[in-house]
Scaffold this motif. Structure first.
Motif, PDB file in Angstrom:
ATOM      1  N   PHE A  27       0.824  -1.205   0.000  1.00  0.00           N
ATOM      2  CA  PHE A  27       0.000   0.000   0.000  1.00  0.00           C
ATOM      3  C   PHE A  27       0.861   1.259   0.000  1.00  0.00           C
ATOM      4  O   PHE A  27       0.564   2.236  -0.700  1.00  0.00           O
ATOM      5  CB  PHE A  27      -0.927  -0.011   1.214  1.00  0.00           C
ATOM      6  CG  PHE A  27      -1.563   1.308   1.505  1.00  0.00           C
ATOM      7  CD1 PHE A  27      -2.495   1.850   0.640  1.00  0.00           C
ATOM      8  CD2 PHE A  27      -1.207   2.017   2.639  1.00  0.00           C
ATOM      9  CE1 PHE A  27      -3.079   3.085   0.906  1.00  0.00           C
ATOM     10  CE2 PHE A  27      -1.778   3.239   2.905  1.00  0.00           C
ATOM     11  CZ  PHE A  27      -2.711   3.777   2.032  1.00  0.00           C
ATOM     12  N   LYS A  71      -8.061  -0.702  -5.771  1.00  0.00           N
ATOM     13  CA  LYS A  71      -7.795  -1.963  -5.095  1.00  0.00           C
ATOM     14  C   LYS A  71      -9.087  -2.531  -4.537  1.00  0.00           C
ATOM     15  O   LYS A  71      -9.956  -1.795  -4.052  1.00  0.00           O
ATOM     16  CB  LYS A  71      -6.796  -1.764  -3.944  1.00  0.00           C
ATOM     17  CG  LYS A  71      -5.380  -1.435  -4.387  1.00  0.00           C
ATOM     18  CD  LYS A  71      -4.696  -2.631  -5.028  1.00  0.00           C
ATOM     19  CE  LYS A  71      -3.240  -2.311  -5.336  1.00  0.00           C
ATOM     20  NZ  LYS A  71      -2.546  -3.476  -5.951  1.00  0.00           N
ATOM     21  N   TRP A  83     -10.225  -5.169  -1.653  1.00  0.00           N
ATOM     22  CA  TRP A  83      -9.779  -5.916  -0.474  1.00  0.00           C
ATOM     23  C   TRP A  83     -10.867  -6.939  -0.142  1.00  0.00           C
ATOM     24  O   TRP A  83     -11.965  -6.587   0.273  1.00  0.00           O
ATOM     25  CB  TRP A  83      -9.533  -4.958   0.683  1.00  0.00           C
ATOM     26  CG  TRP A  83      -8.487  -3.940   0.333  1.00  0.00           C
ATOM     27  CD1 TRP A  83      -8.672  -2.745  -0.297  1.00  0.00           C
ATOM     28  CD2 TRP A  83      -7.077  -4.049   0.551  1.00  0.00           C
ATOM     29  NE1 TRP A  83      -7.473  -2.101  -0.481  1.00  0.00           N
ATOM     30  CE2 TRP A  83      -6.486  -2.868   0.034  1.00  0.00           C
ATOM     31  CE3 TRP A  83      -6.263  -5.018   1.152  1.00  0.00           C
ATOM     32  CZ2 TRP A  83      -5.102  -2.649   0.093  1.00  0.00           C
ATOM     33  CZ3 TRP A  83      -4.893  -4.790   1.217  1.00  0.00           C
ATOM     34  CH2 TRP A  83      -4.335  -3.624   0.691  1.00  0.00           C
ATOM     35  N   LYS A 113     -11.009  -6.590   6.684  1.00  0.00           N
ATOM     36  CA  LYS A 113     -11.189  -5.661   5.553  1.00  0.00           C
ATOM     37  C   LYS A 113     -11.355  -4.227   6.051  1.00  0.00           C
ATOM     38  O   LYS A 113     -10.678  -3.314   5.575  1.00  0.00           O
ATOM     39  CB  LYS A 113     -12.415  -6.068   4.719  1.00  0.00           C
ATOM     40  CG  LYS A 113     -12.368  -7.475   4.168  1.00  0.00           C
ATOM     41  CD  LYS A 113     -13.580  -7.770   3.320  1.00  0.00           C
ATOM     42  CE  LYS A 113     -14.883  -7.713   4.083  1.00  0.00           C
ATOM     43  NZ  LYS A 113     -14.968  -8.706   5.160  1.00  0.00           N
ATOM     44  N   LEU A 173      -8.946  -0.784   5.633  1.00  0.00           N
ATOM     45  CA  LEU A 173      -9.404   0.508   5.121  1.00  0.00           C
ATOM     46  C   LEU A 173      -9.111   1.623   6.124  1.00  0.00           C
ATOM     47  O   LEU A 173      -8.658   2.710   5.745  1.00  0.00           O
ATOM     48  CB  LEU A 173     -10.905   0.465   4.826  1.00  0.00           C
ATOM     49  CG  LEU A 173     -11.371  -0.373   3.622  1.00  0.00           C
ATOM     50  CD1 LEU A 173     -12.848  -0.110   3.342  1.00  0.00           C
ATOM     51  CD2 LEU A 173     -10.548  -0.081   2.379  1.00  0.00           C
ATOM     52  N   ASN A 194     -12.525   5.460   0.102  1.00  0.00           N
ATOM     53  CA  ASN A 194     -12.662   4.104   0.636  1.00  0.00           C
ATOM     54  C   ASN A 194     -14.133   3.711   0.694  1.00  0.00           C
ATOM     55  O   ASN A 194     -14.929   4.390   1.347  1.00  0.00           O
ATOM     56  CB  ASN A 194     -12.058   4.018   2.042  1.00  0.00           C
ATOM     57  CG  ASN A 194     -10.549   4.149   2.028  1.00  0.00           C
ATOM     58  OD1 ASN A 194      -9.912   3.877   1.016  1.00  0.00           O
ATOM     59  ND2 ASN A 194      -9.966   4.557   3.134  1.00  0.00           N
ATOM     60  N   HIS A 237      -6.765   7.451  -5.353  1.00  0.00           N
ATOM     61  CA  HIS A 237      -6.617   6.081  -4.840  1.00  0.00           C
ATOM     62  C   HIS A 237      -7.980   5.628  -4.328  1.00  0.00           C
ATOM     63  O   HIS A 237      -8.535   6.224  -3.404  1.00  0.00           O
ATOM     64  CB  HIS A 237      -5.587   6.042  -3.709  1.00  0.00           C
ATOM     65  CG  HIS A 237      -5.083   4.667  -3.399  1.00  0.00           C
ATOM     66  ND1 HIS A 237      -5.915   3.615  -3.044  1.00  0.00           N
ATOM     67  CD2 HIS A 237      -3.829   4.136  -3.387  1.00  0.00           C
ATOM     68  CE1 HIS A 237      -5.194   2.538  -2.825  1.00  0.00           C
ATOM     69  NE2 HIS A 237      -3.929   2.815  -3.027  1.00  0.00           N
ATOM     70  N   ASN A 243     -10.422   2.398  -2.951  1.00  0.00           N
ATOM     71  CA  ASN A 243     -10.433   1.069  -2.352  1.00  0.00           C
ATOM     72  C   ASN A 243     -11.860   0.578  -2.154  1.00  0.00           C
ATOM     73  O   ASN A 243     -12.712   1.328  -1.673  1.00  0.00           O
ATOM     74  CB  ASN A 243      -9.727   1.100  -0.990  1.00  0.00           C
ATOM     75  CG  ASN A 243      -8.270   1.486  -1.097  1.00  0.00           C
ATOM     76  OD1 ASN A 243      -7.443   0.722  -1.571  1.00  0.00           O
ATOM     77  ND2 ASN A 243      -7.944   2.697  -0.661  1.00  0.00           N
TER      78      ASN A 243
END
Length: 441
Positions: free
Chosen positions: A39, A54, A56, A64, A68, A248, A287, A289
């Motif tokens: 990461f 990404k 997860w 998980k 995050l 996220n 980014h 997630n």
């Protein structure tokens, strides 16, 4: 262990309730060294201008949400702007109604920076406006305090628009106009203008007519263009001086649970759009997630694998195994913590617990091992027990001992008591396999 009381309080209270604390996670990090190092490399690349997506993936309680939250905290320390949210029946990526824009609104309301952990939008805007005022006043030779002068205000607004005109995504011009209106309200103490601008930026306008009357813009943020606005915002925070934007999304299994096939596929199509944008260089400093269960990813009927374009992109590296992992791929499957890692985690929690409560519960390693033997040898533990369950039971045991000094802790941590329990289990079920033993340490 040196730990701030605010952090220890968050850790103890959250884990007692079975949820992940938002701060102090580095104190309880075990068994995720490779994931963290991967990461950090990704974060560096995003800071340099790339974008990452990404996924997860793991079972309930596998860590998980922990990952995050950990990534959120690390990104904040690296000067990123971070927003997070949980998918729900009312919050999706694509919807014919308000469910998609509700996702955008939630993200904007949850914006965080290092110095402001929640609802940081106003702080971000004010910081940028002050930067513009300082730079523009120096360039044109007037004092930053001379903003009663309408000509000076006009110069600053022109600078704002010149800067924001560089935003290339859909809605960039309207985004700039709204920021300019926010500046008007900020300088002239006009609460209506600043609140209207914030309302627009958060996607809270229901009609274009209302937005045009309040702000003079022809567009609003809706379920069709909210992703473009997030890309604009990513470019915007870079101009202010932040390292990038991290988004996220937790509880992605709620997309898997959408019963209407076309609605579910539209959400997966939006994920595909985001994935392609990030990996093809159509977005920068972003980014993203997603955290979800194995069925959310691999179910051929309703999971991401049911959408063939995603299946081909997200299939696991065929040469990967438990010993040799590929953390550069978009899907990171979180293996459950092994017994040794859980043992280390419980030792850390004991230190945090004693530090927070100023107690002196001196459990030996043998007693912690006995506790683990008991809980892991219960019927069904191999299939149903998660690290979350073990942690919560351990903290509950510590709470009982701390608050009841006369309590016989041997009933929880004694090997003798467990031997009796095991005899009872063996009498009831002679077919339990893979029993957990102390020798595993």
């Amino acid at each position: 262990m040196k730990i701030k009381r605010k952090e220890s309080s968050a850790i103890i209270n959250a884990l007692n309730a079975g949820v992940v604390p938002r701060i102090g996670l580095h104190h309880i990090l075990v068994g995720r060294d490779q994931e963290v190092q991967s990461f950090l490399k990704d974060l560096k690349e995003v800071e340099e201008g790339s974008s990452k997506v990404k996924f997860w993936i793991g079972n309930y309680g596998s860590g998980k949400s922990f990952m995050l939250h950990l990534m959120r905290n690390v990104a904040l320390e690296k000067n990123f702007v971070v927003a997070d949210m949980d998918f729900s029946p009312e919050k999706r990526l694509s919807s014919s109604g308000k469910r998609a824009v509700a996702t955008y609104t939630e993200l904007m309301n949850n914006l965080s920076i290092k110095t402001k952990q929640d609802n940081a939008l106003v702080t971000i805007l004010d910081k940028w406006i002050n930067q513009i005022i300082m730079k523009t006043s120096q360039k044109y030779g007037f004092s930053p305090t001379e903003l009663d002068n309408l000509e000076n205000q006009k110069i600053i607004k022109n600078t704002i628009m010149e800067t924001l005109n560089q935003l290339s995504d859909v809605g960039g011009f309207d985004f700039g106009v709204v920021i300019s209106k926010y500046f008007d309200g900020y300088i002239n103490n006009d609460d209506f203008k600043t609140k209207s601008a914030l309302k627009w930026l958060r996607g809270e306008y229901a009609t274009k007519t209302e937005a045009r009357e309040d702000l003079g813009v022809r567009k609003i943020i809706d379920s069709d263009n909210y992703y473009d606005m997030l890309k604009n915002f990513s470019d915007f925070v870079i101009q202010i001086g932040y390292s990038g934007l991290m988004l996220n999304f937790d509880e992605a299994v709620n997309l898997f649970k959408i019963t209407h096939t076309q609605s579910r596929e539209r959400n997966y199509e939006k994920i595909l759009t985001i994935f392609n944008d990030c990996l093809q260089g159509k977005s920068s400093h972003l980014h993203i997630n997603f955290a979800g269960t194995k069925e959310f990813l691999e179910d051929e009927r309703r999971g991401l694998y049911s959408y063939n374009a995603l299946k081909t992109r997200l299939q696991t590296n065929p040469f990967e195994n438990k010993e040799s992992r590929d953390f550069s791929q978009p899907v990171i499957k979180l293996a459950p913590l092994d017994h040794n890692e859980i043992f280390v985690l419980l030792q850390k929690l004991l230190q945090i617990f004693n530090s927070h409560h100023k107690s002196n519960i001196d459990l030996t390693q043998e007693e912690i091992k006995n506790f683990m033997e008991d809980i892991y040898n219960r019927p069904g533990a191999n299939e149903l027990l998660t690290p979350r369950d073990v942690i919560r039971d351990f903290l509950h045991a510590l709470n009982i001992i701390r608050q009841n000094p006369e309590y016989n802790r041997n009933t929880i941590f004694s090997k003798v008591a467990q031997d009796q329990d095991e005899d009872e289990v063996e009498d009831n079920d002679d077919n339990i396999e893979d029993r957990f033993t102390v020798e595993e340490f």
